[in-house]
Scaffold this active site. Sequence first.
Site, PDB file in Angstrom:
ATOM      1  N   LYS A  76       0.872  -1.181   0.000  1.00 35.08           N
ATOM      2  CA  LYS A  76       0.000   0.000   0.000  1.00 35.08           C
ATOM      3  C   LYS A  76       0.908   1.229   0.000  1.00 35.08           C
ATOM      4  CE  LYS A  76      -3.853   1.965   2.704  1.00 35.08           C
ATOM      5  NZ  LYS A  76      -4.748   1.770   3.870  1.00 35.08           N
ATOM      6  N   SER A 151      -9.567   1.815   2.927  1.00 38.40           N
ATOM      7  CA  SER A 151      -8.716   2.619   2.076  1.00 38.40           C
ATOM      8  C   SER A 151      -7.652   1.790   1.343  1.00 38.40           C
ATOM      9  CB  SER A 151      -8.006   3.684   2.914  1.00 38.40           C
ATOM     10  OG  SER A 151      -7.184   3.074   3.894  1.00 38.40           O
ATOM     11  N   SER A 175      -9.856  -0.591   7.160  1.00 35.72           N
ATOM     12  CA  SER A 175      -9.322  -0.511   5.792  1.00 35.72           C
ATOM     13  C   SER A 175      -8.599  -1.737   5.264  1.00 35.72           C
ATOM     14  CB  SER A 175      -8.403   0.694   5.666  1.00 35.72           C
ATOM     15  OG  SER A 175      -9.175   1.848   5.563  1.00 35.72           O
TER      16      SER A 175
HETATM   17  N1  GLN Z   1     -13.223   4.295   6.597  1.00 41.83           N
HETATM   18  C1  GLN Z   1     -12.489   4.683   7.760  1.00 41.83           C
HETATM   19  C2  GLN Z   1     -12.035   6.121   7.641  1.00 41.83           C
HETATM   20  O1  GLN Z   1     -12.271   6.681   6.638  1.00 41.83           O
HETATM   21  C3  GLN Z   1     -11.331   3.774   7.998  1.00 41.83           C
HETATM   22  C4  GLN Z   1     -10.160   4.048   7.142  1.00 41.83           C
HETATM   23  C5  GLN Z   1      -8.977   3.192   7.510  1.00 41.83           C
HETATM   24  O2  GLN Z   1      -9.102   2.164   8.177  1.00 41.83           O
HETATM   25  N2  GLN Z   1      -7.804   3.655   7.113  1.00 41.83           N
HETATM   26  O3  GLN Z   1     -11.485   6.679   8.525  1.00 41.83           O
END
Ligand code: GLN
Length: 483
Positions: A76, A151, A175
Site C-alpha cells: 500500500k 482505504s 481498511s
Molecule cells: N473508513 C475509515 C475512515 O475513513 C477507515 C479508514 C482506515 O481504516 N484507514 O477513517
Amino acid sequence: MHQLTLAEIARGLADKKFSSEELTKTLLARIAQLDPQLNSFITLTEDLALEQAKAADARRANGETGALLGAPIAHKDLFCTQGVRTSCGSKMLDNFKAPYDATVVAKLAAAGAVSLGKTNMDEFAMGSANESSYYGAVKNPWNLEHVPGGSSGGSAAAVAARLLPAATGTDTGGSIRQPAALTNLTGLKPTYGRVSRWGMIAYASSLDQGGPLARTAEDCAILLQGMAGFDPQDSTSIDEPVPDFSANLNGSLKGLRIGVPSEFFSEGLDPRIAELVHNSIKELEKLGAVIKTISLPNMQHAIPAYYVIAPAEASSNLSRFDGVRFGHRCEDPKDLTDLYKRSRAEGFGPEVQRRILVGAYALSAGYYDAYYLQAQKIRRLIKNDFMAAFNEVDIILGPTTPNPAWKIGAKNSDPVSAYLEDVYTITANLAGLPGLSMPAGFVDGLPVGVQLLAPYFQEGRLLNVAHQYQLNTDWHTRSPAGF
Ligand code: GLN
C-alpha cells in the site's frame, strides 16, 4: 501461474517448477495488460522487482528456504520505500521519494519477498471506497462500476483480480477488513502493536495497524509472519513473541466458543448479508463450535467516537505537510502564511481537508472536553465491553460490512453515509483488538465478508478458525469473471 496462492508459490519455487524471475515477469505482464481497467497501482517498480526476484532465485539456489523467498507482493502506498515514490494517494506527496524503508518493507524484503510496486489507496487512508485518491478511483474486479472498498482498495483489487497473490494494507477503522470483504479476500488487522508502524505514514496513530490481504487465511499467515514483530523504532510496538502462524492453522474447532453480538445485526444490515453470516455460523457449528449470543452495549457510540478521535489525530499528524517540512509547495508564495495556506489547500483533497477541520475543532481549547475527552471515555467503555465478552467466548463473529460494494460515486454527496459503512469494523480499532474478514458468499454477484474478532495477540486463533472454515467452503476460491 497467476492463480497460485502464496503457499502454492512457495511449493512451486521449492520444487523448481518455476523461478521467481519467471513468475515476476508473468505477473508484471498481467498487470500491464489488466490494471488499466482497475487502477490498482500508483507506481510499478519493474526493475527493482526483477532484481529482487533474481536475488531470491540465487538465494534458493544456495539452499536457502522460506515461504516468502521469491514471492511477489505489493505495498500500500503509505509504506515508505527507499528511493521509490510514496504518495499516500495524495497530491501532497506526489513527488515524495522516501529516503528509507518502513520496517514492514525492510522485513519483507529481507525475507525475500519481491515487491512489484505501490498500490492505490484513499488519500492518507481516509475513506471506505478508494474514491478519494489523487490518482483516481480504484474499480472492483467483481463489477467495474462498483468500489473495491477502502482505504486499502488498490491492494484488495489487485489481489482479487489475480494480479498478484498478496499485498500489504493498513487498517485504522476497517481498511483491511472492509476491502477484503468487498472483493472476496481474506484480510487481517493485527493487534495494535503487533506490526511496526515505523515508516508507515500516519493517519491516526493510536488506531493504525498494518496487516496482510490475501485470498486465503493460509496466505495471510505467511504474510503476517513476515510483517509482525517487535520494533524498537516504534514506541507503540509490543515486545511479545510472534508464534508460528502457519504451524497453528490446523487446530480443531471442537468446543470453540463463538460469541455473536446482537448489536451486529442492527437495522442497517442488508438482510441478505445477515443470512450469509448465519450460514457461516452453521458451518462453524458443524465443525464443533458452540454459539452464544452476546452483547456489546456501547457499540452504538463507536462511529461518533471514532469520527472524533481519528480526525483529531489526523489533524495533528498532517500538520507536518506544510510545504516547508514536507509536501507540495505552492508557486510564488507572497509570504509564509500564504505559503502554508495555499500549499495545504492545493495539496490535500476535500475528504482530507474535512477531517483536518473536524479534528482541529474537536481538539480546540473550547471543545476538547466536550468531544475529544468524551470520545476517549467511550473508547474505554467499548474496550471494557470486549473484555467482558471475551470472558465468556473465544471469538466474536459478525458481518464485516452492512452492505456489499456500492456504485462508484453513489455516496459522494453524503460523507456520513460512507462513515456508516464502518460500523462493524471500527470497534476493533478503538479497542486495539485483532480482526479478520473472510469470504462468505455473494449478494447480486458481489462478495460478502464475515468478520472474526479475538482477544489481544490471538491472531493465530483467527487464522486457525478462518483456515478451517476455508477447508470446508469454497467462497474464497471464486474469482471474478474476466480476471
Ligand atoms: N473508513 C475509515 C475512515 O475513513 C477507515 C479508514 C482506515 O481504516 N484507514 O477513517
